[in-house]
Scaffold this motif. Sequence first.
Motif, PDB file in Angstrom:
ATOM      1  N   ILE A 102      18.790  -9.282  13.682  1.00  0.00           N
ATOM      2  CA  ILE A 102      17.115  -9.320  13.679  1.00  0.00           C
ATOM      3  C   ILE A 102      16.504 -10.498  14.303  1.00  0.00           C
ATOM      4  N   GLY A 103      15.758 -10.460  15.158  1.00  0.00           N
ATOM      5  CA  GLY A 103      15.096 -11.528  15.856  1.00  0.00           C
ATOM      6  C   GLY A 103      15.014 -11.585  17.238  1.00  0.00           C
ATOM      7  N   GLN A 104      14.711 -12.585  18.036  1.00  0.00           N
ATOM      8  CA  GLN A 104      14.770 -12.729  19.289  1.00  0.00           C
ATOM      9  C   GLN A 104      15.932 -12.407  19.925  1.00  0.00           C
ATOM     10  N   GLN A 105      15.996 -11.496  21.099  1.00  0.00           N
ATOM     11  CA  GLN A 105      17.259 -11.193  21.349  1.00  0.00           C
ATOM     12  C   GLN A 105      17.432 -12.277  22.874  1.00  0.00           C
ATOM     13  N   PRO A 106      18.890 -12.428  22.914  1.00  0.00           N
ATOM     14  CA  PRO A 106      19.375 -13.234  24.103  1.00  0.00           C
ATOM     15  C   PRO A 106      18.960 -12.634  25.376  1.00  0.00           C
ATOM     16  N   ILE A 107      18.546 -13.095  26.421  1.00  0.00           N
ATOM     17  CA  ILE A 107      18.493 -12.427  27.449  1.00  0.00           C
ATOM     18  C   ILE A 107      18.992 -13.462  28.548  1.00  0.00           C
ATOM     19  N   SER A 108      19.851 -12.584  29.689  1.00  0.00           N
ATOM     20  CA  SER A 108      20.226 -13.112  30.632  1.00  0.00           C
ATOM     21  C   SER A 108      19.989 -12.434  32.016  1.00  0.00           C
ATOM     22  N   ASP A 109      20.155 -13.219  33.236  1.00  0.00           N
ATOM     23  CA  ASP A 109      19.718 -12.487  34.297  1.00  0.00           C
ATOM     24  C   ASP A 109      20.724 -11.338  34.415  1.00  0.00           C
ATOM     25  N   THR A 150       0.691  -1.246   0.001  1.00  0.00           N
ATOM     26  CA  THR A 150       0.066  -0.014  -0.006  1.00  0.00           C
ATOM     27  C   THR A 150       0.904   1.348  -0.004  1.00  0.00           C
ATOM     28  N   ARG A 151       0.282   2.153  -0.329  1.00  0.00           N
ATOM     29  CA  ARG A 151       1.045   3.722  -0.497  1.00  0.00           C
ATOM     30  C   ARG A 151       1.072   4.263   0.943  1.00  0.00           C
ATOM     31  N   ARG A 152       2.274   4.903   1.567  1.00  0.00           N
ATOM     32  CA  ARG A 152       2.423   5.536   2.678  1.00  0.00           C
ATOM     33  C   ARG A 152       2.914   6.895   2.552  1.00  0.00           C
ATOM     34  N   TRP A 153       2.231   7.869   3.116  1.00  0.00           N
ATOM     35  CA  TRP A 153       2.640   9.263   3.133  1.00  0.00           C
ATOM     36  C   TRP A 153       2.615   9.763   4.632  1.00  0.00           C
ATOM     37  N   TYR A 154       3.445  10.156   5.158  1.00  0.00           N
ATOM     38  CA  TYR A 154       3.354  10.796   6.606  1.00  0.00           C
ATOM     39  C   TYR A 154       3.221   9.377   7.631  1.00  0.00           C
ATOM     40  N   PRO A 155       4.016   8.301   7.256  1.00  0.00           N
ATOM     41  CA  PRO A 155       3.778   7.123   8.354  1.00  0.00           C
ATOM     42  C   PRO A 155       4.743   7.263   9.608  1.00  0.00           C
ATOM     43  N   THR A 156       4.625   6.577  10.448  1.00  0.00           N
ATOM     44  CA  THR A 156       5.532   6.468  11.592  1.00  0.00           C
ATOM     45  C   THR A 156       6.218   5.181  11.783  1.00  0.00           C
ATOM     46  N   ILE A 157       7.465   5.272  12.285  1.00  0.00           N
ATOM     47  CA  ILE A 157       8.245   3.939  12.255  1.00  0.00           C
ATOM     48  C   ILE A 157       8.749   3.905  13.820  1.00  0.00           C
ATOM     49  N   GLU A 158       8.452   2.863  14.264  1.00  0.00           N
ATOM     50  CA  GLU A 158       9.072   2.818  15.719  1.00  0.00           C
ATOM     51  C   GLU A 158       9.707   1.165  15.807  1.00  0.00           C
ATOM     52  N   ASN A 159      10.964   1.269  16.419  1.00  0.00           N
ATOM     53  CA  ASN A 159      11.566  -0.073  16.549  1.00  0.00           C
ATOM     54  C   ASN A 159      10.948  -0.854  17.927  1.00  0.00           C
ATOM     55  N   LEU A 160      10.995  -2.188  17.584  1.00  0.00           N
ATOM     56  CA  LEU A 160      10.456  -3.350  18.214  1.00  0.00           C
ATOM     57  C   LEU A 160      11.472  -3.988  19.134  1.00  0.00           C
ATOM     58  N   GLU A 161      11.159  -4.934  19.896  1.00  0.00           N
ATOM     59  CA  GLU A 161      11.993  -5.568  20.817  1.00  0.00           C
ATOM     60  C   GLU A 161      12.309  -6.924  20.228  1.00  0.00           C
ATOM     61  N   ASP A 162      11.716  -7.207  19.048  1.00  0.00           N
ATOM     62  CA  ASP A 162      12.031  -8.567  18.702  1.00  0.00           C
ATOM     63  C   ASP A 162      11.889  -9.744  19.431  1.00  0.00           C
ATOM     64  N   GLY A 163      10.718  -9.586  20.412  1.00  0.00           N
ATOM     65  CA  GLY A 163      10.642 -10.892  21.240  1.00  0.00           C
ATOM     66  C   GLY A 163      10.098 -11.961  20.542  1.00  0.00           C
ATOM     67  N   SER A 164       9.845 -13.083  21.415  1.00  0.00           N
ATOM     68  CA  SER A 164       9.252 -14.415  20.728  1.00  0.00           C
ATOM     69  C   SER A 164      10.083 -14.930  19.742  1.00  0.00           C
ATOM     70  N   LEU A 165       9.316 -15.538  18.782  1.00  0.00           N
ATOM     71  CA  LEU A 165       9.785 -15.978  17.556  1.00  0.00           C
ATOM     72  C   LEU A 165       9.676 -15.056  16.356  1.00  0.00           C
ATOM     73  N   ILE A 166       9.317 -13.925  16.481  1.00  0.00           N
ATOM     74  CA  ILE A 166       8.967 -13.259  15.387  1.00  0.00           C
ATOM     75  C   ILE A 166      10.126 -12.429  14.744  1.00  0.00           C
ATOM     76  N   VAL A 167      10.364 -12.516  13.466  1.00  0.00           N
ATOM     77  CA  VAL A 167      11.492 -11.934  12.686  1.00  0.00           C
ATOM     78  C   VAL A 167      11.073 -10.626  12.540  1.00  0.00           C
ATOM     79  N   ALA A 168      11.032  -9.570  13.397  1.00  0.00           N
ATOM     80  CA  ALA A 168      10.393  -8.120  13.061  1.00  0.00           C
ATOM     81  C   ALA A 168      11.093  -7.129  13.834  1.00  0.00           C
ATOM     82  N   ASN A 169      11.438  -6.030  13.463  1.00  0.00           N
ATOM     83  CA  ASN A 169      12.199  -5.020  14.371  1.00  0.00           C
ATOM     84  C   ASN A 169      11.515  -3.871  14.400  1.00  0.00           C
ATOM     85  N   ALA A 170      10.658  -3.531  13.374  1.00  0.00           N
ATOM     86  CA  ALA A 170       9.711  -2.100  13.533  1.00  0.00           C
ATOM     87  C   ALA A 170       8.614  -2.282  12.968  1.00  0.00           C
TER      88      ALA A 170
END
Length: 672
Positions: free
Chosen positions: A597-604, A184-204
């Motif tokens: 890009i993807g789920q980030q390793p997390i430690s205590d 679709t066409r986009r004019w004046y959209p917004t972009i925000e980074n995401l945390e890339d949690g779970s198994l979803i390969v997505a960052n924004a």
Amino acid sequence: MPCRNLLLFLALATALFPPASASLTPVRKQPPPPTKRQSSTPGQPTKSGTPGTFEIVGNSGASAQQMFLGTSNKIYILDKTEANPLQAGGFPAWGTEIDVSTNDVRPMVVKSNTFCAAGNVLANGSWVNFGGNQAVVWGGITPNGFSQTGGAPYNDADGGKGVRILDPCDDESCDWVDLPAMTTRRWYPTIENLEDGSLIVANATQIGGDEWGGYVNDASQNNPTYEFFPSQGDPIGLNILLNSLPCNLFPLTWLLPSGNLLIQSNWAAEVFDYKNAVEYPLPNIPNAVRVYPASGATAMLPLTPANNWTATVIFCGGTNLEPDQWPDQPGGASWNIAAYPADTSCVKISPDVSSQWEYDDSIPEGRSMGQFIILPNGKLMLLNGAELGTAGYGNDSWAVGHSYADQPVLTPLIYDPNAPARSRFNRDGLQASTIPRMYHSSATLLPDGSVFVSGSNPNPDYDISVKYPTEYRTERFYPSYYSSRRPEPVGLPTTLSYGGPSFDVQLSTDDLANTNIANCSAVVIRTGYSTHAMNMGQRMVQLASSYTGNTDGSGVLHVAQMPPNPAIFQPGPALLFVVCGGVPSVGEWIMVGSGEIGQQPISDAGVLPASSLPASAASNGTSGSPSTGSSPSDSSSGSGSKSGAPERVPLTAGSLALTLALGALVLLGASL
């Protein structure tokens, strides 16, 4: 008239919408995970600017409608397609690269029209730009029958569905590369980074926008949807964008530590659980519209151990117009908006803990198109914009040339979120710029702690004959700490993980000559993607720390890794500063997270050593108890150490709904 079809909102990672054929192919390069080597020791700034002043330092080549810091030494600019004098590939350039150290400019070839596109950075360090306008000729006009695949005079292709990616470089070898078009066409959209949690390969995530542009949106071209990059499939509807016409362009959006999104559009606001596609309405924002074209200044305040990394978002200025006071069609205003006073109010909200809006100090004059830049000392600079009118331009009889705004605000403000109420804004010792920064201005923090400012072009094409001409001059603003002797910490890493063992930073007696180790902290800043009076993705996190003072006046700062929650600070490149007594080191370019890009390793989270000072310092009133470090803006020596705030209880969907329902009944009294 504002910008044309903009971007797809970078990668909302959501378990409810599984990847459609797991499309990772748009991401051109996946660098190997960075090693845990130590960085070089930062030195002193190489410039000699006077604190509190602006300095004109160069030329941007293309007007800086969009701008970001891509490496520690390179700024990248994108403009709309217009007759910039600088040439690229035999045509006017609407993309440039600026060398921070020399101010040299390199033209860059951009194939499609990026008019009012936007972008953000992926976890691997690639920057992606989405959307834009149709191909145009002189004056920004799209004549009937004109080729949309390129041609004279600009050789620009239709950018409405455009996706462009850049892997920034310091050797001038990188260029913008076109990826497969959006659906679709986009004019004046917004972009925000995401945390890339779970198994979803997505960052924004790409949220909203319209299809063909205009001063404000209308139902015939509204695109009230969001989608992911890399693609997760077809766009998904979002009610707040369906119900907040006409001012729902560039909806103001932040990822919250809870993993939800705060979205503010026209007068409406909500918390959006994007993983489950549930919208939780908030009370309307008080006093004024803050989104484009009202364009209030907005930012997430620093997340610190003292506030338990709780997100508070501030909104200042804008315009108090109701939906029926905006024109229904692009450029169709029937009254003199350029003479209408901008708003002076500031409000803030902490949506992970409360649905209640809170009034903050007002700004001394009304301001639209103001822009907040987070400084490494924990304060925010407010600059650019105008006292009258809004963003946008057109051929209306009342327009100032083409500008829908007038009376530029030339003197910046400094906002201290830790100061007492009614004293948080000040401009003591600050001098005015000589350059009006109106519509299409931009700004970004630089590693040396100065602020790079450029842009201003409320015109349909290159124009130097009007009151507010196309502007190419670039400036640096030098904050109050600029000429102070900077800390030169030894032992800074080049990567930060989410949790894991702490690291030690050595500070010399010279570093601590005017303070002590108890007044030092480490902060991480993502400078963001600057366009239309906002920096998408901008945020600052103070890392937990403790300290050991030595008898010779030197010390060791024990610094924790990132909190073990990527929603507090999303993965990707950032700047790491050590701040002592309110004076920051030169920032080090680092990678937060895995570099992929993807789920980030997390430690205590690692356990920090107890803080301690020599007896001589302790006897002067400084405790040696465990600490999470002083506030970055704390300049008082010998202050007591601070303990960590209580652990946050995560909001579930049910508790969030209850919190919002109860909070909606308490609207700050008659002031709302």
